[in-house]
Motif scaffolding. Structure first.
Motif: not given
Length: 227
Positions: A142-167
């Motif tokens: 699920q987190q990989r899907v979320a990351i794919a969604r976050s980068i799909i529009n080729n943003p210059s910045v990625l903010i990861a807010d506690e991305p490993t907190g539930n893993l």
């Protein structure tokens, strides 16, 4: 890339950030650390213009965030991808549809979506899960899907807010390797985290905030000073 100049933020009489001066360069990988209530969430909200600075100026690239009119806020946010601790996937959409949705809301042509989404799913290693629903996936998937969604529009910045907190620890490191790969492709990453072991082992830039102030900014830092 990201610049805060003398930024102070009050919520009523409560000072959340105090005179923040900060530069994050294009391509940096930065850990933002500090106790709960230190001001990390306010930092993110200011950058996204979800709230406004009381004093000071904020820039993303050549765009000044402070004073940005409402009609230009969508353009700002297209330049920023966000990954959350709780994934925030749409439960009634497949993996493919969750990622495509981030392009669809920007009215990107269907032909482009059909070409780009499989590339993003391949990058994060979940091509085989394209037609699965979120409840059919592990937390790491699920987190990989979320990351794919976050980068799909080729943003210059990625903010990861506690991305490993539930893993679990092994899955957390898989996600960190993926974020490192994305960073190496040129995306600036700002990761908010309490994961001491990850911060210590990665030896990236560490910005520590306490009581609304930057108390430490180390280029190859650790979660806390070693005593």
């Amino acid at each position: 890339m990201i610049r805060f100049e003398n930024v102070t933020k009050y919520y009523g009489s409560n000072r959340a950030l105090s005179n923040i001066n900060l530069n994050i360069n294009k391509g940096d990988f930065v850990f933002l650390v500090g106790p709960s209530g230190a001001g990390k969430s306010t930092f993110i909200k200011l950058l996204l213009k979800e709230t406004d600075a009381t004093e000071g100026r904020i820039f993303l690239g050549d765009m000044e965030v402070t004073g940005l009119p409402n009609r230009k806020i969508p353009k700002l946010r297209r330049n920023i991808g966000i990954v959350f601790q709780d994934f925030r996937l749409l439960p009634k959409k497949t993996v493919y549809e969750n990622v495509a949705f981030a392009m669809d809301i920007l009215h990107i042509p269907a032909k482009t979506i059909r070409r780009v989404v499989p590339q993003a799913l391949s990058l994060v290693g979940i091509s085989s899960k394209a037609h699965k629903y979120p409840n059919e996936l592990s937390a790491g998937e699920q987190q990989r899907v979320a990351i794919a969604r976050s980068i799909i529009n080729n943003p210059s910045v990625l903010i990861a807010d506690e991305p490993t907190g539930n893993l679990d620890p092994d899955t957390a490191w898989e996600i960190m390797r993926l974020l490192t790969q994305i960073n190496l492709r040129g995306t600036t990453i700002v990761m908010v985290t309490h994961a001491k072991e990850i911060v210590d082992k990665m030896e990236k830039r560490v910005i520590a905030i306490e009581e609304g102030r930057i108390v430490r900014d180390d280029m190859r830092g650790a979660y806390k000073y070693h005593v």
